[in-house]
Design a protein around this motif. Structure first.
Motif, PDB file in Angstrom:
ATOM      1  N   LEU A  23       0.869  -1.167   0.000  1.00  0.00           N
ATOM      2  CA  LEU A  23       0.000   0.000   0.000  1.00  0.00           C
ATOM      3  C   LEU A  23       0.905   1.216   0.000  1.00  0.00           C
ATOM      4  O   LEU A  23       1.603   1.490   0.973  1.00  0.00           O
ATOM      5  CB  LEU A  23      -0.906  -0.018   1.234  1.00  0.00           C
ATOM      6  CG  LEU A  23      -2.025   1.025   1.265  1.00  0.00           C
ATOM      7  CD1 LEU A  23      -3.012   0.809   0.115  1.00  0.00           C
ATOM      8  CD2 LEU A  23      -2.747   0.978   2.599  1.00  0.00           C
ATOM      9  N   GLN A  24       0.914   1.920  -1.102  1.00  0.00           N
ATOM     10  CA  GLN A  24       1.847   3.025  -1.282  1.00  0.00           C
ATOM     11  C   GLN A  24       1.330   4.293  -0.621  1.00  0.00           C
ATOM     12  O   GLN A  24       0.133   4.586  -0.651  1.00  0.00           O
ATOM     13  CB  GLN A  24       2.084   3.280  -2.763  1.00  0.00           C
ATOM     14  CG  GLN A  24       2.798   2.150  -3.479  1.00  0.00           C
ATOM     15  CD  GLN A  24       3.120   2.518  -4.916  1.00  0.00           C
ATOM     16  OE1 GLN A  24       2.261   2.954  -5.664  1.00  0.00           O
ATOM     17  NE2 GLN A  24       4.370   2.347  -5.297  1.00  0.00           N
ATOM     18  N   TYR A  25       2.243   5.062  -0.062  1.00  0.00           N
ATOM     19  CA  TYR A  25       1.925   6.352   0.556  1.00  0.00           C
ATOM     20  C   TYR A  25       2.519   7.465  -0.291  1.00  0.00           C
ATOM     21  O   TYR A  25       3.715   7.442  -0.615  1.00  0.00           O
ATOM     22  CB  TYR A  25       2.497   6.400   1.971  1.00  0.00           C
ATOM     23  CG  TYR A  25       2.598   7.792   2.538  1.00  0.00           C
ATOM     24  CD1 TYR A  25       1.464   8.608   2.648  1.00  0.00           C
ATOM     25  CD2 TYR A  25       3.819   8.304   2.970  1.00  0.00           C
ATOM     26  CE1 TYR A  25       1.563   9.887   3.165  1.00  0.00           C
ATOM     27  CE2 TYR A  25       3.926   9.580   3.489  1.00  0.00           C
ATOM     28  CZ  TYR A  25       2.788  10.372   3.586  1.00  0.00           C
ATOM     29  OH  TYR A  25       2.886  11.635   4.093  1.00  0.00           O
ATOM     30  N   ILE A  26       1.664   8.423  -0.670  1.00  0.00           N
ATOM     31  CA  ILE A  26       2.119   9.577  -1.445  1.00  0.00           C
ATOM     32  C   ILE A  26       1.730  10.839  -0.668  1.00  0.00           C
ATOM     33  O   ILE A  26       0.553  11.138  -0.502  1.00  0.00           O
ATOM     34  CB  ILE A  26       1.508   9.618  -2.863  1.00  0.00           C
ATOM     35  CG1 ILE A  26       1.916   8.389  -3.677  1.00  0.00           C
ATOM     36  CG2 ILE A  26       1.953  10.874  -3.608  1.00  0.00           C
ATOM     37  CD1 ILE A  26       0.933   7.281  -3.648  1.00  0.00           C
ATOM     38  N   LEU A  38       4.139  14.634  -3.741  1.00  0.00           N
ATOM     39  CA  LEU A  38       5.559  14.286  -3.670  1.00  0.00           C
ATOM     40  C   LEU A  38       5.732  12.841  -4.126  1.00  0.00           C
ATOM     41  O   LEU A  38       5.917  11.925  -3.322  1.00  0.00           O
ATOM     42  CB  LEU A  38       6.101  14.455  -2.242  1.00  0.00           C
ATOM     43  CG  LEU A  38       6.471  15.880  -1.799  1.00  0.00           C
ATOM     44  CD1 LEU A  38       5.212  16.730  -1.633  1.00  0.00           C
ATOM     45  CD2 LEU A  38       7.254  15.851  -0.506  1.00  0.00           C
ATOM     46  N   GLN A  39       5.610  12.619  -5.410  1.00  0.00           N
ATOM     47  CA  GLN A  39       5.762  11.274  -5.957  1.00  0.00           C
ATOM     48  C   GLN A  39       7.243  10.919  -6.072  1.00  0.00           C
ATOM     49  O   GLN A  39       8.033  11.674  -6.633  1.00  0.00           O
ATOM     50  CB  GLN A  39       5.106  11.179  -7.341  1.00  0.00           C
ATOM     51  CG  GLN A  39       3.585  11.211  -7.284  1.00  0.00           C
ATOM     52  CD  GLN A  39       3.005  11.152  -8.677  1.00  0.00           C
ATOM     53  OE1 GLN A  39       2.774  12.181  -9.298  1.00  0.00           O
ATOM     54  NE2 GLN A  39       2.767   9.955  -9.168  1.00  0.00           N
ATOM     55  N   ASN A  40       7.592   9.769  -5.520  1.00  0.00           N
ATOM     56  CA  ASN A  40       8.969   9.253  -5.591  1.00  0.00           C
ATOM     57  C   ASN A  40       9.999  10.230  -5.032  1.00  0.00           C
ATOM     58  O   ASN A  40      11.130  10.303  -5.497  1.00  0.00           O
ATOM     59  CB  ASN A  40       9.339   8.894  -7.046  1.00  0.00           C
ATOM     60  CG  ASN A  40       8.386   7.886  -7.630  1.00  0.00           C
ATOM     61  OD1 ASN A  40       8.053   6.888  -6.995  1.00  0.00           O
ATOM     62  ND2 ASN A  40       7.919   8.139  -8.848  1.00  0.00           N
ATOM     63  N   ARG A  41       9.592  11.005  -4.056  1.00  0.00           N
ATOM     64  CA  ARG A  41      10.540  11.919  -3.409  1.00  0.00           C
ATOM     65  C   ARG A  41      10.106  12.119  -1.959  1.00  0.00           C
ATOM     66  O   ARG A  41       8.957  11.883  -1.599  1.00  0.00           O
ATOM     67  CB  ARG A  41      10.621  13.251  -4.143  1.00  0.00           C
ATOM     68  CG  ARG A  41       9.348  14.080  -4.043  1.00  0.00           C
ATOM     69  CD  ARG A  41       9.537  15.488  -4.590  1.00  0.00           C
ATOM     70  NE  ARG A  41       9.430  15.516  -6.036  1.00  0.00           N
ATOM     71  CZ  ARG A  41       9.537  16.627  -6.749  1.00  0.00           C
ATOM     72  NH1 ARG A  41       9.801  17.776  -6.146  1.00  0.00           N
ATOM     73  NH2 ARG A  41       9.403  16.605  -8.051  1.00  0.00           N
ATOM     74  N   ILE A  53       8.851  21.023   2.455  1.00  0.00           N
ATOM     75  CA  ILE A  53       8.223  19.825   3.016  1.00  0.00           C
ATOM     76  C   ILE A  53       9.251  18.704   3.022  1.00  0.00           C
ATOM     77  O   ILE A  53       9.895  18.433   2.000  1.00  0.00           O
ATOM     78  CB  ILE A  53       7.013  19.383   2.169  1.00  0.00           C
ATOM     79  CG1 ILE A  53       6.085  20.555   1.897  1.00  0.00           C
ATOM     80  CG2 ILE A  53       6.257  18.243   2.838  1.00  0.00           C
ATOM     81  CD1 ILE A  53       5.195  20.345   0.718  1.00  0.00           C
ATOM     82  N   LYS A  54       9.383  18.051   4.169  1.00  0.00           N
ATOM     83  CA  LYS A  54      10.260  16.894   4.289  1.00  0.00           C
ATOM     84  C   LYS A  54       9.478  15.743   4.896  1.00  0.00           C
ATOM     85  O   LYS A  54       8.705  15.942   5.834  1.00  0.00           O
ATOM     86  CB  LYS A  54      11.477  17.213   5.163  1.00  0.00           C
ATOM     87  CG  LYS A  54      12.451  18.200   4.558  1.00  0.00           C
ATOM     88  CD  LYS A  54      13.668  18.395   5.456  1.00  0.00           C
ATOM     89  CE  LYS A  54      14.653  19.392   4.841  1.00  0.00           C
ATOM     90  NZ  LYS A  54      15.844  19.589   5.711  1.00  0.00           N
ATOM     91  N   VAL A  55       9.708  14.551   4.361  1.00  0.00           N
ATOM     92  CA  VAL A  55       9.031  13.349   4.848  1.00  0.00           C
ATOM     93  C   VAL A  55      10.084  12.374   5.357  1.00  0.00           C
ATOM     94  O   VAL A  55      11.055  12.087   4.661  1.00  0.00           O
ATOM     95  CB  VAL A  55       8.191  12.690   3.729  1.00  0.00           C
ATOM     96  CG1 VAL A  55       7.448  11.469   4.269  1.00  0.00           C
ATOM     97  CG2 VAL A  55       7.205  13.688   3.137  1.00  0.00           C
ATOM     98  N   GLU A  56       9.871  11.892   6.582  1.00  0.00           N
ATOM     99  CA  GLU A  56      10.794  10.934   7.177  1.00  0.00           C
ATOM    100  C   GLU A  56      10.022   9.686   7.598  1.00  0.00           C
ATOM    101  O   GLU A  56       8.968   9.789   8.229  1.00  0.00           O
ATOM    102  CB  GLU A  56      11.498  11.530   8.401  1.00  0.00           C
ATOM    103  CG  GLU A  56      12.434  12.678   8.072  1.00  0.00           C
ATOM    104  CD  GLU A  56      13.115  13.246   9.305  1.00  0.00           C
ATOM    105  OE1 GLU A  56      12.831  12.747  10.428  1.00  0.00           O
ATOM    106  OE2 GLU A  56      13.915  14.182   9.165  1.00  0.00           O
ATOM    107  N   HIS A  87      -3.112   7.058  -0.202  1.00  0.00           N
ATOM    108  CA  HIS A  87      -2.675   5.665  -0.156  1.00  0.00           C
ATOM    109  C   HIS A  87      -3.392   4.885  -1.256  1.00  0.00           C
ATOM    110  O   HIS A  87      -4.601   5.025  -1.438  1.00  0.00           O
ATOM    111  CB  HIS A  87      -3.010   5.030   1.195  1.00  0.00           C
ATOM    112  CG  HIS A  87      -2.230   5.596   2.337  1.00  0.00           C
ATOM    113  ND1 HIS A  87      -2.623   6.738   3.012  1.00  0.00           N
ATOM    114  CD2 HIS A  87      -1.069   5.189   2.923  1.00  0.00           C
ATOM    115  CE1 HIS A  87      -1.741   7.008   3.969  1.00  0.00           C
ATOM    116  NE2 HIS A  87      -0.799   6.084   3.939  1.00  0.00           N
ATOM    117  N   HIS A  88      -2.630   4.083  -1.970  1.00  0.00           N
ATOM    118  CA  HIS A  88      -3.247   3.162  -2.932  1.00  0.00           C
ATOM    119  C   HIS A  88      -2.303   1.991  -3.174  1.00  0.00           C
ATOM    120  O   HIS A  88      -1.094   2.075  -2.927  1.00  0.00           O
ATOM    121  CB  HIS A  88      -3.613   3.855  -4.252  1.00  0.00           C
ATOM    122  CG  HIS A  88      -2.454   4.408  -5.021  1.00  0.00           C
ATOM    123  ND1 HIS A  88      -1.591   3.618  -5.752  1.00  0.00           N
ATOM    124  CD2 HIS A  88      -2.019   5.682  -5.188  1.00  0.00           C
ATOM    125  CE1 HIS A  88      -0.680   4.373  -6.328  1.00  0.00           C
ATOM    126  NE2 HIS A  88      -0.912   5.634  -5.997  1.00  0.00           N
TER     127      HIS A  88
END
Length: 204
Positions: A23-26, A38-41, A53-56, A87-88
């Motif tokens: 289940l992917q998180y974007i 933020l696709q693939n980043r 924006i930062k995602v950890e 999510h998908h």
């Protein structure tokens, strides 16, 4: 002996099993009538708004995917924004079901014998928007009832290839950073994932 038809069925079943758990998180953000995914980043700078924006990701448990989103405002004005969590499944099937549970204030994804709970929180706030969408609409303006106001189009249930979207409205003061947490919990049934979430919230 396994004939070609049976072999094909086994391959399809194996492929279906392999897709479960992915289940992917974007992450995404809405600000001033615009939105960004933020696709693939894991980081994005919105120069015209002075936002970073930062995602950890935090590795807590094999069945829990936990992320912290940090939004920093480098401008001299407060920013009213919405943090988006989509999510998908990487490989969706027609028997998958995605739905909003108003009583639980959660979104659930059902895939095969597995249930996935997704949620988002900012400072223990329970004020969130929830929706589900067919997968072919999620990267278009079709997700909004009002893009200008940042209001999601509400759809409580979607079958087959679909995504869920959570949104949390926050204000980021000048020269400040806000943190939002989002997570996915996988289990065999609804009671299991809710119990795991309760344990998670006690710790975090």
């Amino acid at each position: 002996m396994i004939n070609m038809t049976e072999l094909q069925q086994i391959k399809q079943f194996s492929k279906r099993l392999a897709s479960i758990g992915k289940l992917q998180y974007i992450p995404g953000i809405w600000v001033n009538g615009k939105y960004f995914w933020l696709q693939n980043r894991m980081e994005k700078v919105i120069y015209e708004e002075g936002l970073i924006i930062k995602v950890e990701q935090k590795h807590l448990h094999s069945k829990i995917h936990f992320f912290n989103i940090f939004v920093s405002n480098h401008s001299h004005q407060s920013k009213d924004i919405k943090i988006l969590a989509m999510h998908h499944f990487q490989n969706a099937h027609q028997d998958h079901l995605t739905f909003v549970s108003p009583t639980d204030q959660r979104i659930f994804h059902h895939a095969g014998q597995n249930v996935f709970l997704v949620n988002l929180m900012h400072n223990e706030s329970e004020t969130k928007e929830y929706t589900t969408m067919p997968l072919w609409n999620v990267y278009t303006n079709q997700i909004w009832s009002s893009l200008q106001n940042g209001t999601l189009k509400y759809q409580p249930m979607a079958k087959g290839p679909a995504a869920s979207i959570l949104a949390e409205k926050i204000t980021v003061s000048p020269q400040k950073t806000e943190k939002i947490s989002t997570w996915t919990i996988a289990g065999k049934n609804k009671n299991e994932v809710i119990a795991m979430e309760q344990a998670l919230l006690k710790i975090h």
